[in-house]
Design an enzyme around this catalytic site. Structure first.
Site, PDB file in Angstrom:
ATOM      1  N   SER A  99       0.782  -1.235   0.000  1.00  0.00           N
ATOM      2  CA  SER A  99       0.000   0.000   0.000  1.00  0.00           C
ATOM      3  C   SER A  99       0.814   1.285   0.000  1.00  0.00           C
ATOM      4  CB  SER A  99      -0.953   0.011   1.203  1.00  0.00           C
ATOM      5  OG  SER A  99      -0.223  -0.109   2.410  1.00  0.00           O
ATOM      6  N   TYR A 115      22.307   1.960  11.888  1.00  0.00           N
ATOM      7  CA  TYR A 115      21.584   1.171  10.891  1.00  0.00           C
ATOM      8  C   TYR A 115      22.324  -0.128  10.574  1.00  0.00           C
ATOM      9  CZ  TYR A 115      17.945   0.508   7.465  1.00  0.00           C
ATOM     10  OH  TYR A 115      16.862   0.011   6.803  1.00  0.00           O
ATOM     11  N   GLU A 135      -4.044  -1.341   6.727  1.00  0.00           N
ATOM     12  CA  GLU A 135      -4.298   0.098   6.720  1.00  0.00           C
ATOM     13  C   GLU A 135      -5.641   0.419   7.368  1.00  0.00           C
ATOM     14  OE1 GLU A 135      -2.167   2.311   5.874  1.00  0.00           O
ATOM     15  OE2 GLU A 135      -0.715   1.283   4.591  1.00  0.00           O
ATOM     16  N   ASP A 177      -3.466  -8.440   8.937  1.00  0.00           N
ATOM     17  CA  ASP A 177      -2.138  -8.692   9.476  1.00  0.00           C
ATOM     18  C   ASP A 177      -1.411  -9.732   8.628  1.00  0.00           C
ATOM     19  OD1 ASP A 177       0.119  -9.140  10.951  1.00  0.00           O
ATOM     20  OD2 ASP A 177      -0.923  -9.955  12.719  1.00  0.00           O
ATOM     21  N   ALA A 178      -0.438  -9.277   7.843  1.00  0.00           N
ATOM     22  CA  ALA A 178       0.297 -10.179   6.949  1.00  0.00           C
ATOM     23  C   ALA A 178       1.117 -11.203   7.718  1.00  0.00           C
ATOM     24  CB  ALA A 178       1.216  -9.375   6.025  1.00  0.00           C
ATOM     25  N   THR A 225      10.413   7.921   3.877  1.00  0.00           N
ATOM     26  CA  THR A 225       9.289   7.027   4.147  1.00  0.00           C
ATOM     27  C   THR A 225       8.879   7.212   5.600  1.00  0.00           C
ATOM     28  OG1 THR A 225      10.681   5.186   4.890  1.00  0.00           O
ATOM     29  CG2 THR A 225      10.210   5.314   2.512  1.00  0.00           C
ATOM     30  N   ALA A 257       6.885  -3.325   6.404  1.00  0.00           N
ATOM     31  CA  ALA A 257       7.566  -2.463   7.365  1.00  0.00           C
ATOM     32  C   ALA A 257       6.614  -2.267   8.532  1.00  0.00           C
ATOM     33  CB  ALA A 257       7.925  -1.129   6.727  1.00  0.00           C
ATOM     34  N   LYS A 291      18.591  -7.337   9.119  1.00  0.00           N
ATOM     35  CA  LYS A 291      18.801  -7.461   7.679  1.00  0.00           C
ATOM     36  C   LYS A 291      19.842  -8.531   7.343  1.00  0.00           C
ATOM     37  CE  LYS A 291      15.675  -4.429   6.839  1.00  0.00           C
ATOM     38  NZ  LYS A 291      14.336  -4.895   6.393  1.00  0.00           N
ATOM     39  N   LEU A 305      15.278   6.841   1.003  1.00  0.00           N
ATOM     40  CA  LEU A 305      14.155   7.673   0.580  1.00  0.00           C
ATOM     41  C   LEU A 305      13.351   8.107   1.795  1.00  0.00           C
ATOM     42  CD1 LEU A 305      12.933   5.673  -2.548  1.00  0.00           C
ATOM     43  CD2 LEU A 305      13.997   7.922  -2.555  1.00  0.00           C
TER      44      LEU A 305
END
Length: 393
Positions: free
Chosen positions: A49, A234, A74, A110-111, A274, A139, A243, A272
């Site tokens: 989304s 990070y 969402e 909920d994925a 976000t 995310a 990651k 970017l």
């Protein structure tokens, strides 16, 4: 109602229906201007989304001609309150896709749950038979374990020593110093549970066991590494540990998928603006400098440019660009050019509150932040009365 941005911390609590439509349409127009991609035809996007997930779905459909299923979580609109930006983005995408003759259906839930996985698989069996691409672009700050019910929460912290560096309050334009204490081991493990590869593998395992993965199947998940100035918070922090687990999962999945000539791969993407990146200390200041440098050098890209390049130059081409030493796609290559990073580093040491506007693209950062929520788009009348319940057409 007349919808205005209401910013609280690093989120905006309102979203503009027409502006979100404009965002989706702008991305579709960009893809349509470019060459067609000989790519996937039946695609599942998990986290569809906003951001890279939304752009992946747009490139899949309007670049490669794919039918798609999306999964997202969402907030719907009501008569008196706007929905979340992702809610409007999804409606706008589905309207455009269907009007263009493509299949586009989605699940809002909920994925991480078994329920959504099972419902998605049932729809794939019913309408697609098999799928040839899964984009994993979730995310989320928390995750509920589908088997135990335990709730895991992610944190953004270094993993060894306390970390001190510059950061910026993007709304007030104040540069200050921030110190972030290191995570304890339990926080590291919980962040890996939320942001690592465990759920990605659960999805692929479930899809494989259901027999819905096509021969030559591909799955891709997204990562970010960034420059040395952000590494403590990070790459070498809790997110970086998560990651690393994502990279390990890609290797495991690739081995697992060999029997159907499949592959699992991680794409390292550009920094970017976000919702996620705005919450990470130091990163918004870095992005503001990076945008200035990359725009001046004609190298700036947004989500849609990045995702088109991912499909066109890496995933679906007869001559893909080489992978990095860890087997990852690098579409952060322009960001990590030496001349870009040297320019960023030079500006970084001199940045303070007084020269922030001159030495960075903080205005560009603010504009892109508001555009996440449908604001600041040319051609949209933000004084007009709009229906918060954006209809499906």
């Amino acid at each position: 109602m007349i919808v205005k941005p209401k910013i609280r911390g690093f989120i905006c609590t309102t979203a503009h229906p027409t502006g979100c439509e404009k965002n989706v349409q702008n991305q579709i127009n960009y893809v349509k201007k470019n060459s067609k991609i000989e790519g996937p035809k039946k695609v599942l996007v998990i986290g569809s989304s906003q951001g890279f997930g939304l752009s992946s779905r747009i490139v899949s459909t309007f670049g490669a001609g794919a039918d798609t299923i999306g999964v997202y979580f969402e907030k719907p609109a009501t008569e008196t309150k706007t929905g979340s930006a992702g809610w409007y983005n999804n409606i706008a995408f589905e309207n455009e896709a269907k009007q263009a003759g493509y299949y586009a259906k989605s699940f809002n839930g909920d994925a991480f749950s078994d329920e959504i996985k099972n419902e998605t698989i049932d729809l794939i069996k019913k309408d697609f038979g098999k799928i040839d691409l899964v984009v994993y672009s979730l995310a989320a700050p928390k995750r509920v374990d589908p088997k135990t019910g335990e709730v895991y929460s992610s944190v953004i912290k270094p993993t060894t020593d306390a970390y001190t560096n510059k950061t910026v309050n993007t709304q007030k334009g104040i540069v200050s110093e921030i110190t972030v204490d290191p995570a304890i081991e339990e926080e590291v493990e919980q962040t890996i549970k939320v942001m690592g590869g465990e759920d990605w593998k659960l999805w692929i395992d479930a899809l494989e066991n259901a027999g819905v993965l096509a021969e030559g199947f591909t799955t891709v998940a997204y990562n970010y590494i960034g420059p040395e100035v952000t590494h403590a918070i990070y790459k070498n922090g809790t997110i970086g540990r998560a990651k690393e687990h994502l990279d390990q999962t890609a290797y495991q999945l690739s081995e697992q998928l060999k029997k159907i000539d499949g592959r699992a791969i991680v794409s390292v993407n550009k920094a970017l603006v976000t919702q996620s990146s705005s919450a990470i200390p130091v990163v918004p200041l870095y992005i503001s400098i990076l945008y200035k440098v990359m725009k001046e050098k004609g190298l700036h890209e947004g989500c849609i440019e990045q995702m088109y390049r991912l499909y066109d130059e890496h995933l679906y081409t007869s001559s893909p660009k080489p992978l990095d030493e860890n087997g990852r796609i690098r579409i952060d290559d322009w960001e990590m050019k030496k001349e870009v990073q040297d320019a960023v580093a030079s500006l970084w040491k001199d940045i303070n509150t007084e020269n922030l506007e001159q030495l960075t693209d903080i205005e560009g950062y603010r504009k892109e932040f508001l555009q996440i929520f449908g604001f600041e788009f040319d051609g949209v009348d933000y004084e007009a009365d709009v229906d918060p319940i954006l209809p499906e057409k």
